[in-house]
Design a protein around this motif. Sequence first.
Motif, PDB file in Angstrom:
ATOM      1  N   ALA A 112      47.857  -1.184  54.540  1.00 55.35           N
ATOM      2  CA  ALA A 112      47.749  -0.314  55.709  1.00 55.35           C
ATOM      3  C   ALA A 112      46.305  -0.259  56.160  1.00 55.35           C
ATOM      4  O   ALA A 112      45.380  -0.417  55.364  1.00 55.35           O
ATOM      5  CB  ALA A 112      48.251   1.086  55.381  1.00 55.35           C
ATOM      6  N   LEU A 113      46.138  -0.077  57.458  1.00 61.00           N
ATOM      7  CA  LEU A 113      44.796   0.147  57.979  1.00 61.00           C
ATOM      8  C   LEU A 113      44.503   1.631  57.862  1.00 61.00           C
ATOM      9  O   LEU A 113      45.317   2.462  58.266  1.00 61.00           O
ATOM     10  CB  LEU A 113      44.710  -0.269  59.453  1.00 61.00           C
ATOM     11  CG  LEU A 113      44.741  -1.767  59.738  1.00 61.00           C
ATOM     12  CD1 LEU A 113      44.723  -1.999  61.250  1.00 61.00           C
ATOM     13  CD2 LEU A 113      43.566  -2.474  59.072  1.00 61.00           C
ATOM     14  N   ILE A 114      43.360   1.938  57.284  1.00 61.58           N
ATOM     15  CA  ILE A 114      42.955   3.340  57.227  1.00 61.58           C
ATOM     16  C   ILE A 114      41.882   3.532  58.285  1.00 61.58           C
ATOM     17  O   ILE A 114      40.863   2.821  58.298  1.00 61.58           O
ATOM     18  CB  ILE A 114      42.424   3.696  55.833  1.00 61.58           C
ATOM     19  CG1 ILE A 114      43.496   3.334  54.794  1.00 61.58           C
ATOM     20  CG2 ILE A 114      42.079   5.179  55.761  1.00 61.58           C
ATOM     21  CD1 ILE A 114      42.944   3.283  53.388  1.00 61.58           C
ATOM     22  N   LYS A 115      42.160   4.444  59.203  1.00 62.28           N
ATOM     23  CA  LYS A 115      41.251   4.619  60.332  1.00 62.28           C
ATOM     24  C   LYS A 115      40.652   6.011  60.312  1.00 62.28           C
ATOM     25  O   LYS A 115      41.386   7.004  60.241  1.00 62.28           O
ATOM     26  CB  LYS A 115      41.998   4.410  61.651  1.00 62.28           C
ATOM     27  CG  LYS A 115      42.493   2.981  61.847  1.00 62.28           C
ATOM     28  CD  LYS A 115      43.095   2.796  63.233  1.00 62.28           C
ATOM     29  CE  LYS A 115      43.355   1.319  63.504  1.00 62.28           C
ATOM     30  NZ  LYS A 115      43.982   1.130  64.835  1.00 62.28           N
ATOM     31  N   GLY A 116      39.339   6.044  60.380  1.00 65.70           N
ATOM     32  CA  GLY A 116      38.661   7.330  60.427  1.00 65.70           C
ATOM     33  C   GLY A 116      38.378   7.724  61.862  1.00 65.70           C
ATOM     34  O   GLY A 116      37.838   6.944  62.641  1.00 65.70           O
ATOM     35  N   ILE A 117      38.772   8.947  62.213  1.00 66.12           N
ATOM     36  CA  ILE A 117      38.564   9.414  63.571  1.00 66.12           C
ATOM     37  C   ILE A 117      38.023  10.832  63.514  1.00 66.12           C
ATOM     38  O   ILE A 117      38.389  11.610  62.614  1.00 66.12           O
ATOM     39  CB  ILE A 117      39.872   9.343  64.388  1.00 66.12           C
ATOM     40  CG1 ILE A 117      39.604   9.675  65.863  1.00 66.12           C
ATOM     41  CG2 ILE A 117      40.934  10.279  63.812  1.00 66.12           C
ATOM     42  CD1 ILE A 117      40.785   9.366  66.763  1.00 66.12           C
ATOM     43  N   ASP A 118      37.158  11.162  64.451  1.00 71.89           N
ATOM     44  CA  ASP A 118      36.573  12.494  64.521  1.00 71.89           C
ATOM     45  C   ASP A 118      37.623  13.488  65.013  1.00 71.89           C
ATOM     46  O   ASP A 118      38.124  13.348  66.117  1.00 71.89           O
ATOM     47  CB  ASP A 118      35.381  12.441  65.486  1.00 71.89           C
ATOM     48  CG  ASP A 118      34.717  13.802  65.632  1.00 71.89           C
ATOM     49  OD1 ASP A 118      35.220  14.777  65.025  1.00 71.89           O
ATOM     50  OD2 ASP A 118      33.716  13.875  66.362  1.00 71.89           O
ATOM     51  N   PRO A 119      37.994  14.497  64.189  1.00 70.00           N
ATOM     52  CA  PRO A 119      39.055  15.431  64.599  1.00 70.00           C
ATOM     53  C   PRO A 119      38.735  16.159  65.893  1.00 70.00           C
ATOM     54  O   PRO A 119      39.642  16.636  66.572  1.00 70.00           O
ATOM     55  CB  PRO A 119      39.133  16.418  63.429  1.00 70.00           C
ATOM     56  CG  PRO A 119      38.577  15.673  62.275  1.00 70.00           C
ATOM     57  CD  PRO A 119      37.506  14.776  62.832  1.00 70.00           C
ATOM     58  N   SER A 120      37.465  16.215  66.281  1.00 66.99           N
ATOM     59  CA  SER A 120      37.136  16.973  67.491  1.00 66.99           C
ATOM     60  C   SER A 120      36.939  16.051  68.696  1.00 66.99           C
ATOM     61  O   SER A 120      36.483  16.479  69.748  1.00 66.99           O
ATOM     62  CB  SER A 120      35.863  17.785  67.260  1.00 66.99           C
ATOM     63  OG  SER A 120      34.793  16.895  67.031  1.00 66.99           O
ATOM     64  N   GLN A 121      37.284  14.760  68.559  1.00 71.94           N
ATOM     65  CA  GLN A 121      37.007  13.821  69.650  1.00 71.94           C
ATOM     66  C   GLN A 121      37.881  14.098  70.861  1.00 71.94           C
ATOM     67  O   GLN A 121      38.984  14.623  70.752  1.00 71.94           O
ATOM     68  CB  GLN A 121      37.190  12.381  69.164  1.00 71.94           C
ATOM     69  CG  GLN A 121      38.612  11.993  68.740  1.00 71.94           C
ATOM     70  CD  GLN A 121      39.517  11.617  69.903  1.00 71.94           C
ATOM     71  OE1 GLN A 121      39.027  11.120  70.912  1.00 71.94           O
ATOM     72  NE2 GLN A 121      40.815  11.871  69.773  1.00 71.94           N
ATOM     73  N   LYS A 122      37.354  13.734  72.038  1.00 76.65           N
ATOM     74  CA  LYS A 122      38.125  13.924  73.276  1.00 76.65           C
ATOM     75  C   LYS A 122      38.295  12.595  74.012  1.00 76.65           C
ATOM     76  O   LYS A 122      38.918  12.534  75.068  1.00 76.65           O
ATOM     77  CB  LYS A 122      37.374  14.885  74.210  1.00 76.65           C
ATOM     78  CG  LYS A 122      37.183  16.286  73.648  1.00 76.65           C
ATOM     79  CD  LYS A 122      38.395  17.153  73.982  1.00 76.65           C
ATOM     80  CE  LYS A 122      38.202  18.581  73.523  1.00 76.65           C
ATOM     81  NZ  LYS A 122      38.055  18.676  72.021  1.00 76.65           N
TER      82      LYS A 122
END
Lengths: 392, 240
Positions: A112-122
């Motif tokens: 699986a690809l594990i993707k990190g994303i900023d929870p506050s991103q818009k």
Amino acid sequence: MLVLKLALRNIIGAGLRTWLNVVVLSLAFVLIVWTQGFIQGMQEYSQRALIDTEVGGGQFWRPEYDQYDPLTLEDSHAPLSPALRKLVNDGSATSILITMGTIYPGGRAMPALIKGIDPSQKALNIPAGMLGRVSDGDIPGLIGQRMAKTTGLREGDFVTVRWRDVGGTFDAADIRIAAVVITDMPTIDQGQIWIPLERLREMLRTPGEATLVVVDKDTATVPEAGGGWIFRDQEYMLKEIVEMVKSKMVSTLFMYSLLMFMALIAIFDTQVLSIWRRRKEMGTMMALGMMRSRIVALFTLEGALHGFLAVVAGAIYGLPLFMLSKKYGFPMPDVVDDWGFAIPQKLYPSYGAVLLLGTTLLVLVSVTLVSYIPSAKISRLKPTDALRGKMT
Amino acid sequence: MQNGNLIETFDLVKQFPIGGRKFTALRDVNMKVRRGEFLGLVGPSGSGKTTLLNIIGALDKPTSGRTVVIGMDTGKLSHKESAMLRSEYLGFIFQTYNLLPVYTVYENVEFPLLLLGMEEKKRREMVISALKWVGLDDRARSRPSTLSGGESQRVAIARAMVKRPKLVLADEPTANLDAENSFNVLDMMVRLNEELETTFVFATHDDKVIRYLRRKITLNDGRIVEDIETVPSPPGQGGE
Ligand SMILES: Nc1ncnc2c1ncn2[C@@H]1O[C@H](COP(=O)(O)OP(=O)(O)OP(=O)(O)O)[C@@H](O)[C@H]1O
Ligand SMILES: [Mg+2]
């Protein structure tokens, strides 16, 4: 004027046959417009969706990064350049970090690809905020409905994930599914799991780094990033889908051209294959003193009128159909999920002027040609030959 | 026309290529037809009657020789001019009627007037009077497929006559009609000939037609072998 009057008389006089031709032809016309509008609507939708969830206003990539080759991920990460950091801090862009890992849903191993994303991103239309739901020490994760289906994972479930950090050391942890996201976009769903960016940075031991930086789609000017970051604009990112849709359009156009062809055969039949009756008609008209050029014009116009009537008829029942489907959309069956791009639950077709005018022109020109060629041929016969067979 | 002849032919020859050879359908045909004649080309099948009629009607060109019809040398006419000659001065009646199948009776008769660019009101009057003439004004809205042979030929006559042509060329007009209808149609043509001074040229081998003729030109093997005045002997009212 005379020719028009006579042509009208001819096609009205021909009665049922005329209407049959017109109906078949108009059906071809409406179907072509309909399907093309459909695909055009699909393209518009999937482009928009792709921009919203993935492409944004373009992305900065590491030079090593290849979106179709997960093996490049290992080397595709770097700290943000000052320009990028400023962009992210301003809220005009967001960082994404990606790594290849293995997850063990129900004890089965799967990549699986594990993707990190900023929870506050818009910048992207991904509900990363839901990652905040899990507050205690667990790593929260988001998956899409397709991933949920293949893994059998549900909200609140734990799944073990194993990855390699920047030094090559394997490590493992449990991710708790914070939410299953319903999305049209297989590209942010299948085979991947989203976790908070900072957690992934810790796991990989790559503080402050990213694989790519997505620019918000409303950002007017994109600065030079520096630091080896390469900007991939929207056009670059959408090239593939545009081409895919184009080929889809061509292949369906081909299908419906067949229908059109059949309609033309019907017209062709009226104009040509009943050559005996018509030939005698032409001979009779010549004997009555009608000029050749007028006879050709008459028979050509007669065919062209079929096209004209077909367009009018098509407009009468087609336009409301187009209008309604444009307004209320069209529910899509699930089967088309494997078309390779985002299929919405409801599609809103898009009928451009080029499509409408182009199809109208296509119908008119082809019908006119199919009528002109044989009439011109027959009219070159001597009147006596045209009359012959019956007249001895 | 200066000399009062409506049709003049000079040494007409018509050959058709058949295989590698040439077949001569008309040989040195010389004839003159005056205005108002009621004349028949007779002779056995294959003698060249239709061929001659077609050349007179400018539907075909002779291999050599000259034809003057209503003062015009048909050999020198362009397509457009010969179409105009036919449209303005000639009426055709065919053995097979040749009605335009998708038009109504009215529209068939109106057709020649449309070609002449006549205005609607005048057209209407002339079509109705032509249909009355042939006794079919009540069938104006019918289509040809619903007419009997006799009725169809009467429509064809109305169509040929409606513009009051100077010359009517009729090829076997009675071949598909029974005796009663044949006499009907012939009576009608005699009336037109007398009232309007329309010239009639028939191609026929039908005795019924021949009885009406005032002049008979006999063709044999493409040559005129006899050209005589005859006394018409139409049957009494109701035929025989
Ligand atoms: N287009 C043509 N090509 C070859 N031969 C032709 C052509 N038209 C006529 N002929 C020949 O010329 C000859 C005269 O034909 P034409 O039709 O004038 O005869 P006709 O007197 O009208 O005969 P019928 O009484 O059978 O109508 C015939 O032998 C015919 O086969
Ligand atoms: Mg003949």
